[in-house]
Design a protein around this motif. Sequence first.
Motif, PDB file in Angstrom:
ATOM      1  N   ARG A   1     -36.429 -92.514  95.987  1.00 41.85           N
ATOM      2  CA  ARG A   1     -37.352 -91.833  95.000  1.00 41.85           C
ATOM      3  C   ARG A   1     -37.317 -92.547  93.628  1.00 41.85           C
ATOM      4  O   ARG A   1     -38.160 -92.423  92.903  1.00 41.85           O
ATOM      5  CB  ARG A   1     -36.828 -90.281  94.570  1.00 41.85           C
ATOM      6  N   THR A   2     -36.158 -93.604  93.449  1.00 39.18           N
ATOM      7  CA  THR A   2     -36.153 -93.955  92.169  1.00 39.18           C
ATOM      8  C   THR A   2     -35.778 -95.794  92.530  1.00 39.18           C
ATOM      9  O   THR A   2     -35.001 -95.889  93.354  1.00 39.18           O
ATOM     10  CB  THR A   2     -35.007 -93.690  91.270  1.00 39.18           C
ATOM     11  N   ALA A   3     -36.459 -96.551  92.012  1.00 34.02           N
ATOM     12  CA  ALA A   3     -36.319 -97.985  92.263  1.00 34.02           C
ATOM     13  C   ALA A   3     -35.321 -98.618  91.369  1.00 34.02           C
ATOM     14  O   ALA A   3     -35.298 -98.026  90.257  1.00 34.02           O
ATOM     15  CB  ALA A   3     -37.700 -98.791  92.091  1.00 34.02           C
TER      16      ALA A   3
ATOM     17  N   PRO B   1     -35.754 -95.172  81.801  1.00 35.69           N
ATOM     18  CA  PRO B   1     -37.087 -96.127  81.407  1.00 35.69           C
ATOM     19  C   PRO B   1     -37.949 -95.249  80.667  1.00 35.69           C
ATOM     20  O   PRO B   1     -38.164 -93.911  80.947  1.00 35.69           O
ATOM     21  CB  PRO B   1     -37.670 -96.458  82.789  1.00 35.69           C
ATOM     22  N   VAL B   2     -38.559 -95.886  79.745  1.00 31.51           N
ATOM     23  CA  VAL B   2     -39.938 -95.159  79.104  1.00 31.51           C
ATOM     24  C   VAL B   2     -41.080 -96.052  79.142  1.00 31.51           C
ATOM     25  O   VAL B   2     -41.035 -97.172  78.899  1.00 31.51           O
ATOM     26  CB  VAL B   2     -39.368 -94.805  77.608  1.00 31.51           C
ATOM     27  N   TYR B   3     -42.230 -95.369  79.389  1.00 32.16           N
ATOM     28  CA  TYR B   3     -43.454 -95.714  79.291  1.00 32.16           C
ATOM     29  C   TYR B   3     -44.361 -95.406  78.489  1.00 32.16           C
ATOM     30  O   TYR B   3     -44.814 -94.096  78.744  1.00 32.16           O
ATOM     31  CB  TYR B   3     -43.957 -95.949  80.865  1.00 32.16           C
ATOM     32  N   TRP B   4     -45.081 -96.134  77.743  1.00 26.83           N
ATOM     33  CA  TRP B   4     -46.151 -95.473  76.860  1.00 26.83           C
ATOM     34  C   TRP B   4     -47.402 -95.935  77.135  1.00 26.83           C
ATOM     35  O   TRP B   4     -47.899 -96.988  77.512  1.00 26.83           O
ATOM     36  CB  TRP B   4     -45.935 -96.229  75.066  1.00 26.83           C
ATOM     37  N   SER B   5     -48.147 -94.967  77.308  1.00 28.27           N
ATOM     38  CA  SER B   5     -49.882 -94.836  77.569  1.00 28.27           C
ATOM     39  C   SER B   5     -50.762 -94.480  76.641  1.00 28.27           C
ATOM     40  O   SER B   5     -50.492 -93.612  76.217  1.00 28.27           O
ATOM     41  CB  SER B   5     -49.900 -94.141  79.043  1.00 28.27           C
ATOM     42  N   GLY B   6     -51.728 -95.493  76.356  1.00 25.06           N
ATOM     43  CA  GLY B   6     -52.796 -95.152  75.326  1.00 25.06           C
ATOM     44  C   GLY B   6     -53.657 -94.187  75.798  1.00 25.06           C
ATOM     45  O   GLY B   6     -54.549 -93.602  74.865  1.00 25.06           O
ATOM     46  N   CYS B   7     -53.662 -93.635  76.985  1.00 27.13           N
ATOM     47  CA  CYS B   7     -54.657 -92.620  77.602  1.00 27.13           C
ATOM     48  C   CYS B   7     -54.108 -91.861  78.640  1.00 27.13           C
ATOM     49  O   CYS B   7     -53.216 -92.259  79.308  1.00 27.13           O
ATOM     50  CB  CYS B   7     -56.231 -93.109  77.492  1.00 27.13           C
ATOM     51  N   GLU B   8     -54.825 -91.011  79.101  1.00 25.33           N
ATOM     52  CA  GLU B   8     -54.262 -89.995  80.229  1.00 25.33           C
ATOM     53  C   GLU B   8     -53.965 -91.080  81.748  1.00 25.33           C
ATOM     54  O   GLU B   8     -53.585 -90.668  82.546  1.00 25.33           O
ATOM     55  CB  GLU B   8     -55.157 -88.847  80.760  1.00 25.33           C
ATOM     56  N   ARG B   9     -54.808 -92.164  81.576  1.00 20.80           N
ATOM     57  CA  ARG B   9     -54.806 -92.855  82.980  1.00 20.80           C
ATOM     58  C   ARG B   9     -53.435 -93.574  83.296  1.00 20.80           C
ATOM     59  O   ARG B   9     -53.104 -93.848  84.613  1.00 20.80           O
ATOM     60  CB  ARG B   9     -55.807 -94.027  82.973  1.00 20.80           C
ATOM     61  N   ARG B  10     -52.692 -93.698  82.265  1.00 15.11           N
ATOM     62  CA  ARG B  10     -51.314 -94.345  82.459  1.00 15.11           C
ATOM     63  C   ARG B  10     -51.386 -95.679  83.116  1.00 15.11           C
ATOM     64  O   ARG B  10     -50.438 -95.834  84.014  1.00 15.11           O
ATOM     65  CB  ARG B  10     -50.431 -93.094  83.226  1.00 15.11           C
TER      66      ARG B  10
ATOM     67  N   PRO C   1     -44.531 -96.611  85.529  1.00 17.38           N
ATOM     68  CA  PRO C   1     -43.459 -96.932  86.601  1.00 17.38           C
ATOM     69  C   PRO C   1     -43.369 -95.728  87.715  1.00 17.38           C
ATOM     70  O   PRO C   1     -44.103 -94.860  87.768  1.00 17.38           O
ATOM     71  CB  PRO C   1     -42.259 -96.931  85.837  1.00 17.38           C
ATOM     72  N   HIS C   2     -42.390 -95.896  88.682  1.00 16.36           N
ATOM     73  CA  HIS C   2     -42.360 -94.802  89.726  1.00 16.36           C
ATOM     74  C   HIS C   2     -40.804 -94.368  89.546  1.00 16.36           C
ATOM     75  O   HIS C   2     -39.980 -95.122  88.990  1.00 16.36           O
ATOM     76  CB  HIS C   2     -42.719 -95.411  91.203  1.00 16.36           C
TER      77      HIS C   2
END
Length: 434
Positions: free
Chosen positions: A260-262, A375-384, A388-389
């Motif tokens: 489930r996690t890489a 890990p943290v991932y920043w997305s500028g909109c809902e599409r992301r 990551p997974h």
Amino acid sequence: MLAAMPDSAPSPLSAGGVSPRDGGAAGASPRSGGDACPGTLRLHRADDGALARVRIPGGVLSVDQAEALLTAAARFGDGELHLTSRGNVQLRGLGTECGGELAGLLTDAGLLPSAAHERARNIVASPLAGLDGSPSIRSWLTELDRLVCDSAAAATLSGRFLFALDDGRGDVDALGADVTLIAEGPAGAALLRIGTADEVFRVTVAEAPRAALLAAEEFLRAARNSGAWRVKDLPDDVRAELVTTIGPASGPAVHRPRPRTATPPAPGPHGPAITADVPLGRLTPAQWQLVTDTARRYGGELRLTPWRGIVIPGPVPRPKAAEALHTLAESGLITAPDSPWTGVGACIGHPGCAKSLSDVRAEAGAAVGPPGGLPVYWSGCERRCGHPHGEWIDVVVTPDGHRISHVRGERRDPPTTVGNDPARLAAAVAEARA
């Protein structure tokens, strides 16, 4: 074994054409329209110019190919090179009429072996395979890429469809590819996974690449009436039938749940190899040249990882490894796991993407804190785009502020929304990561 799909003529791609603006990438969805994934023959328009995505199967580049990409970025774009979550390279800021010249340069470098298949060559591979005692899967990579390019049917695969070649450690198996091959010990066998199914099928090592291709072609049959781009987009009953159809034709079933996690390679030395991560996946011309020169000095190859990192397989002599890593660190790359940038990612954001509501790369940089944590991932909109997974902290900009949530595979904890105050935002992200 499944029969090969009858040949069908792929739709022609127009070098230099530009698709409608979409910010550069799209999430997986059924076929409600044309496949908008960027390529090198049909450029996509973004707010910072046209965008090209160059497929790099397995992330493997010779130093001459790396030099060609640098030349392309300098000649046609903004000079920078961007690593993607599939170990590919994006060139940004391109002129809209450069497609023909760009295609010629990439063809000469061996990076565009088939114009019809350039967006179908999505293959990720365990980046440390064969370097730290794990099996080498290079023969799988070479053969699968050849088979894909030789299959007229495969040319109709979506640019989102993904193959994964896992050396048995589970790193790329965890990415949820559409077709995954997994090395299984020294017994001369391999495992074939369709989508994220827990049941895998044992095939011989020699037949593994062909089994992967035939599984992809069988998916195309199943997708004809469903409008799916990827295995996960298929209706549940169609997806179950696909696995049932492929299984008996491949080999005996084995129960092996997908990780489930890489776990990406940690930056630093790995046996004969060294690894460096790239902050936000963005390399300046000087950084790319330094990596290329280092690879030329030690073995002549580099491997791009699906976690926006770079492996130099070497062999790098042990006394030289620390020196090489120190030089890469001085250029701004991540060469040790205790870097505050480790695990921090972001989409291109504003101003490069018209859909982004914020300059998330600047926000991610401002919020970088002590090393460690999820890990943290920043997305500028809902599409992301490019997220990551596995388990990670999802930060998405909305009209109401930044929504922060903890993602565990398919499960998402209730989110917290933080206003646009930089200090509060940084504190909230640090708390979520801890």
